[in-house]
Design a protein around this motif. Structure first.
Motif, PDB file in Angstrom:
ATOM      1  N   SER A 142     -19.909  57.625  71.565  1.00  0.00           N
ATOM      2  CA  SER A 142     -20.467  56.700  70.571  1.00  0.00           C
ATOM      3  C   SER A 142     -21.563  55.853  71.195  1.00  0.00           C
ATOM      4  N   VAL A 180     -27.056  54.391  62.664  1.00  0.00           N
ATOM      5  CA  VAL A 180     -27.879  53.715  63.670  1.00  0.00           C
ATOM      6  C   VAL A 180     -29.338  53.675  63.227  1.00  0.00           C
ATOM      7  N   GLN A 232     -20.022  49.504  64.943  1.00  0.00           N
ATOM      8  CA  GLN A 232     -20.120  50.856  64.385  1.00  0.00           C
ATOM      9  C   GLN A 232     -19.160  51.801  65.091  1.00  0.00           C
ATOM     10  N   LEU A 285     -23.591  61.207  61.637  1.00  0.00           N
ATOM     11  CA  LEU A 285     -23.103  59.822  61.757  1.00  0.00           C
ATOM     12  C   LEU A 285     -24.143  58.857  62.345  1.00  0.00           C
ATOM     13  N   PHE A 299     -16.312  63.985  67.750  1.00  0.00           N
ATOM     14  CA  PHE A 299     -15.368  63.126  67.043  1.00  0.00           C
ATOM     15  C   PHE A 299     -14.428  64.032  66.251  1.00  0.00           C
ATOM     16  N   ARG A 330     -28.751  49.768  73.581  1.00  0.00           N
ATOM     17  CA  ARG A 330     -29.069  50.681  72.479  1.00  0.00           C
ATOM     18  C   ARG A 330     -30.507  51.182  72.492  1.00  0.00           C
ATOM     19  N   MET A 366     -24.744  53.625  69.130  1.00  0.00           N
ATOM     20  CA  MET A 366     -23.996  52.840  68.142  1.00  0.00           C
ATOM     21  C   MET A 366     -23.706  51.446  68.685  1.00  0.00           C
ATOM     22  N   SER A 367     -23.625  50.470  67.772  1.00  0.00           N
ATOM     23  CA  SER A 367     -23.190  49.132  68.170  1.00  0.00           C
ATOM     24  C   SER A 367     -21.671  49.180  68.332  1.00  0.00           C
ATOM     25  N   PRO A 414     -10.706  55.044  62.820  1.00  0.00           N
ATOM     26  CA  PRO A 414     -10.156  56.160  62.050  1.00  0.00           C
ATOM     27  C   PRO A 414      -9.184  57.007  62.854  1.00  0.00           C
ATOM     28  N   GLN A 415      -9.443  57.141  64.141  1.00  0.00           N
ATOM     29  CA  GLN A 415      -8.529  57.932  64.963  1.00  0.00           C
ATOM     30  C   GLN A 415      -7.283  57.139  65.338  1.00  0.00           C
ATOM     31  N   HIS A 456     -12.122  63.698  64.075  1.00  0.00           N
ATOM     32  CA  HIS A 456     -11.780  63.440  62.681  1.00  0.00           C
ATOM     33  C   HIS A 456     -12.952  63.735  61.738  1.00  0.00           C
ATOM     34  N   PHE A 461     -16.430  53.691  62.776  1.00  0.00           N
ATOM     35  CA  PHE A 461     -16.597  55.108  62.430  1.00  0.00           C
ATOM     36  C   PHE A 461     -15.895  56.062  63.398  1.00  0.00           C
ATOM     37  N   VAL A 462     -15.623  55.593  64.611  1.00  0.00           N
ATOM     38  CA  VAL A 462     -15.079  56.521  65.604  1.00  0.00           C
ATOM     39  C   VAL A 462     -13.665  56.127  66.043  1.00  0.00           C
TER      40      VAL A 462
END
Lengths: 218, 242
Positions: A120, B107, A129, B102, B91, B75, A125-126, A137-138, B93, A133-134
């Motif tokens: 991620s 982003v 985030q 994603l 990922f 970033r 990603m921040s 959910p898991q 899922h 999103f990662v």
């Protein structure tokens, strides 16, 4: 002296059970929401956030729930605020629940492999985030069984609020027992009510856990 | 101006010196293969380039921007430098398509339609257009790694870092991943790869870096170095591998 029939006993315990269920639901819902906040603070890389969250969790895990309720009940009294047993119970159990859930969820979040965090990060990603999103959910999958399991602890924890005078099952039961001189019968019935509330929850926890195991083995 | 410029990079893990002053210069469009024994610091060097590890001394600049190694927000750097891992790190899922979509969506804030097209384009580039809706655990290791490459490419990085991307694959799946990388190299993608695939390093790379005990021990044209290693360490390394 009022005489109690068996039906009278059950009827009163039913009302107590409704309060127990209601208090558990409030504690679990609010505690879950607050727990999510504590979780985010706890796993933050910033010590200014993680240190207080850690202290918060330690406090609620390492002191008896009864002491926590006394502190709230008499603490508010000291401030000159009159606080009802209901409100005390709701606040106390909410804080208690939030601390435990934050710690349960932290374990689930930290069990997500390092590679997922790094992947991620490498996608720019921040941290928010990444969580949304990662990681979450898991983590959610593994968090469900212990979370449902803990809800049983919350329901049983409500019994302690009888001591500050909140009229849930146990308090109702002890009043009836004093009036009828039949403590064994009354408390046995009270236990049945707890069982009726808790058994479906722990059965659900077991079922979810089995399903997740099956999903992992796929 | 080189895309990646490192001078005298040092890195310690506790009392262990992993990198003892590494210089690296990667021009745009170059394909650099980094080889060396395990523990020589090659993966650490790669991870320092995109900020997964900090460094203790030296100068590092990426695309003309000097890095202190202490930045809180990495970033902007990560938008320029993509990464593919040994263990894929998809990922689990999300489907292959969602894995790719994603980051561009969240982003880069591209529209749903744009990210959809982007995912289809990058997945077909790695030969997996038909696996858009497959979950990682329904894919072979080689396919998962190709999705991971597509996911990195969808962010349109200026350089792609590959950390032993075929080391976790069954031997018969290595080829399909290397084919993808070779195509990227032919298209002019800047690649920095830590690898054990010596033939690939020789045939596809423009530059070979041999790391030994935390330093760049030898560097130069891959064919030249493999044919005539200047140091006994590289000679013994290549003969041990082949």
């Amino acid at each position: 002296m009022i005489s109690f029939s068996l039906w009278d006993i059950v009827r009163h315990l039913c009302v107590g059970a409704a309060w127990t269920a209601g208090l558990s639901l409030v504690a679990f819902a609010l505690g879950g929401a607050a727990g999510l906040g504590v979780l985010f603070a706890r796993i933050s890389p910033r010590r200014r956030l993680s240190a207080p969250a850690k202290a918060y969790i330690e406090f609620f895990q390492d002191t008896p729930l009864l002491m926590q309720l006394f502190l709230i009940f008499f603490g508010f009294g000291l401030l000159g605020l009159d606080i009802s047993p209901l409100l005390t119970a709701a606040i106390g159990l909410t804080l208690f629940t939030s601390a435990y859930l934050a710690e349960i969820w932290r374990g689930c979040v930290e069990a997500i492999p390092k590679g997922q965090w790094e992947a991620s990060d490498c996608l720019a990603m921040s941290s928010l985030q990444r969580m949304r999103f990662v990681i979450l959910p898991q983590a959610l999958r593994t968090a469900i069984p212990p979370t449902v399991g803990f809800s049983v602890q919350v329901v049983k924890g409500t019994a302690v609020t009888s001591i500050i005078g909140f009229m849930e099952i146990t308090k109702t039961g002890s009043m009836i027992a004093n009036a009828t001189f039949k403590p064994l019968l009354v408390y046995a019935l009270a236990a049945v009510f707890y069982f009726i509330i808790c058994f479906p929850l722990s059965a659900l926890a077991r079922r979810v856990e089995r399903r997740l195991h099956a999903a992992c083995a796929r | 101006m080189p895309l990646v410029l490192a001078e005298g990079i040092q890195k310690n893990f506790g009392s262990l010196e992993v990198l003892k002053g590494v210089d690296l210069r990667v021009e745009e469009g170059e394909v650099v293969a980094i080889i060396g024994r395990s523990g020589s610091g090659k993966s650490t060097l790669l991870r320092i380039i995109n900020g997964l590890e900090t460094f203790d001394a030296g100068i590092l600049s990426i695309d003309g921007e000097r890095r202190t190694g202490l930045e809180k927000d990495l970033r902007p750097l990560r938008l320029k430098v993509g990464m593919v891992f040994q263990q894929f790190n998809l990922f689990p899922h999300l489907t292959a398509g969602e894995n790719v979509m994603l980051a561009p969506r969240e982003v880069k804030k591209l529209s749903q339609r744009a990210v959809r097209e982007l995912a289809e384009e990058t997945l077909s580039k790695v030969g997996l257009a038909d696996k858009f809706k497959a979950y990682p655990d329904q894919l072979s290791g080689g396919q998962q790694q190709r999705v991971a490459i597509a996911r990195a490419l969808a962010m349109r990085p200026k350089a792609l870092l590959c950390d032993e991307i075929t080391s976790a694959l069954d031997p018969e799946l290595v080829g399909e991943v290397l084919d993808v990388v070779q195509r990227l190299a032919a298209e002019g993608m800047t690649l920095i790869m830590v690898t054990h695939e010596m033939r690939f390093a020789r045939n596809v790379g423009n530059k070979l870096i041999f790391m030994h005990q935390g330093k760049v021990h030898e560097e130069g044209d891959p064919r030249e170095l493999f044919a005539h290693p200047k140091t006994p360490e590289l000679a013994s390394f290549t003969s041990a591998i082949q």
